[in-house]
Design an enzyme around this catalytic site. Structure first.
Site, short mmCIF file in Angstrom:
data_model
loop_
_atom_site.label_atom_id
_atom_site.label_comp_id
_atom_site.label_asym_id
_atom_site.label_seq_id
_atom_site.Cartn_x
_atom_site.Cartn_y
_atom_site.Cartn_z
N GLU A 1 4.55 -3.03 16.57
CA GLU A 1 3.67 -2.06 17.63
C GLU A 1 3.36 -0.94 17.07
OE1 GLU A 1 6.08 -3.91 21.47
OE2 GLU A 1 6.09 -2.00 21.09
N LEU B 1 -8.84 -1.95 -18.73
CA LEU B 1 -10.24 -1.87 -18.61
C LEU B 1 -11.02 -0.55 -18.37
CD1 LEU B 1 -9.75 -4.32 -15.29
CD2 LEU B 1 -10.51 -5.14 -17.69
N GLY C 1 -12.91 2.48 -17.51
CA GLY C 1 -13.80 2.88 -16.04
C GLY C 1 -14.48 1.52 -15.57
N GLU D 1 5.66 -7.13 6.20
CA GLU D 1 7.24 -8.10 6.44
C GLU D 1 8.57 -7.18 5.76
OE1 GLU D 1 5.96 -9.85 8.11
OE2 GLU D 1 4.19 -11.00 7.51
#
Length: 395
Positions: free
Chosen positions: A139, A349, A351, A374
């Site tokens: 909620e 990797l 940029g 969860e």
């Protein structure tokens, strides 16, 4: 035993220990992800679209409620289910999340706690992908503490009237049925948590997708409002009373996450490895630099440990000896590991790693959500702290 080449991250060839049925699931789902998910996931993620066209294909593969038996469900083992989640999440966390919400949450709730009539009405159609389910527990002001929920179910003659709000409810805007958890007054006059099956076309049920998101963009999460939703007396799940009902479903989903995040981490690692082998800074392969190899080795070691953990949990689950706190070990440890691996892979990797041409940063963004839903790190830490010390520290 298979003699096929191992993934570079599988330093101990752990997949060689999978059974023929488990390897069949691995290969089938991996082929599906390579063919249907990888060519399209960057576009789906950028456009914030969940690919509804995949639903009948996932059903055809037997992935919806695959760990359940009967009612058209595949009745697969825990390890087979885990391997499937690993391969799906190598494509994207959003695709694995769809299968988890449909099968581990909504279908598990009906299968475990529903009446024979409820099972026969919903489960076959859900296994076939013809009906979609969602699971309403969290909620706006009650996430980690579901006992604080304010959604209420009140008897009015032969009907129930549900009023309240739920948040971060996966698939709610496309669902046909919602499993809604609400507080209801028991025969002893005390409030207890009960589960209700709410057809989403019932007047007063409203689901609104949460947008924009920086994570899980190829997935659907919604705000749900329940404005005096009237249900027949038999809408209640007769077998569930108290938080044990929703928690049993959460544990099924958490178990799938333990495996799923391995796929996201492995895909990030493999993306970084392939890039490093092709990139030639300073006139030599990036993979040949010591600092790059240090990163790759550390990632592979963590992936190996995470796979050992998932496999141990799966074998115990299939043997019926899995204890609840063990799932917290797997969820807490593997989510942390996967996020670290995805972030580290992005650094290789450079940029280019911030573009959707490459997967690690997309995986890392998704894993921020997977790490949270969860059960947050904090919740699982306290579960394990209570297991170790015998003292509950939640309040």
């Amino acid at each position: 035993m298979t003699t096929s080449p191992a993934s570079p991250s599988d330093l101990l060839r752990l997949d060689d220990g999978l059974s023929p049925r488990e390897r069949e699931v691995r290969d089938t789902v991996s082929e599906f992800v390579t063919r249907r998910v990888r060519p399209n996931i960057a576009r789906w993620y950028e456009d914030a679209v969940f690919p509804l066209e995949l639903i009948p294909e996932l059903a055809e593969l037997g992935l919806l409620g695959m760990h359940l038996s009967g009612y058209g469900c595949a009745g697969r083992s825990a390890v087979e289910y885990g391997v499937a989640m690993r391969e799906l999440e190598a494509g994207d966390s959003g695709i694995r999340t769809f299968v988890s919400v449909q099968g581990s949450l909504a279908m598990s709730a009906i299968h475990r706690w529903g009446s024979d009539e409820q099972k026969a009405t919903w489960l076959p159609a859900m296994a076939a992908g013809e009906r979609i389910g969602c699971f309403g527990l969290t909620e706006p002001d009650a996430g980690s503490d579901p006992s604080a929920m304010t959604t209420r179910a009140v008897r009015d003659g032969d009907e129930w009237v549900l009023t309240g709000a739920k948040r971060w409810i996966g698939l709610a805007s496309i669902a046909d049925v919602a499993v809604i958890w609400a507080k209801a007054q028991g025969e002893d006059g005390e409030d207890t948590v009960r589960g209700f099956l709410v057809p989403t076309d019932t007047p007063g049920f409203h689901a609104t997708p949460i947008e924009p998101k920086l994570s899980m963009r190829a997935s659907i999460q919604c705000d749900v409002t329940l404005d005096a939703v009237r249900l027949p007396h038999d809408a209640v799940l007769p077998g569930a009373s108290g938080l044990r009902g929703p928690f049993s479903c959460l544990n099924e989903a958490r178990y799938g996450i333990v495996w799923g995040v391995l796929g996201a981490a492995r895909d990030s690692f493999e993306s970084a490895l392939a890039y490093a082998q092709e990139r030639t800074p300073f006139g030599r392969s990036l993979a040949g630099f010591q600092l790059t190899q240090d990163k790759l080795v550390r990632m592979a070691l963590e992936l190996t440990k995470g796979q050992l953990l998932a496999l141990q949990l799966g074998r115990r689950k299939d043997a019926g000896t899995l204890e609840h706190h063990m799932i917290s070990v797997g969820k807490l440890s593997n989510c942390r590991m996967a996020l670290d691996v995805a972030r580290e892979a992005r650094t290789i990797l450079g940029g280019n790693g911030v573009t959707l041409e490459h997967s690690p940063l997309r995986h890392a963004n998704n894993l921020e959500s997977v790490r949270t839903y969860e059960g947050t790190d904090e919740v699982h830490t306290l579960i394990l702290g209570e297991r170790i010390t015998g003292l509950a520290a939640f309040r």
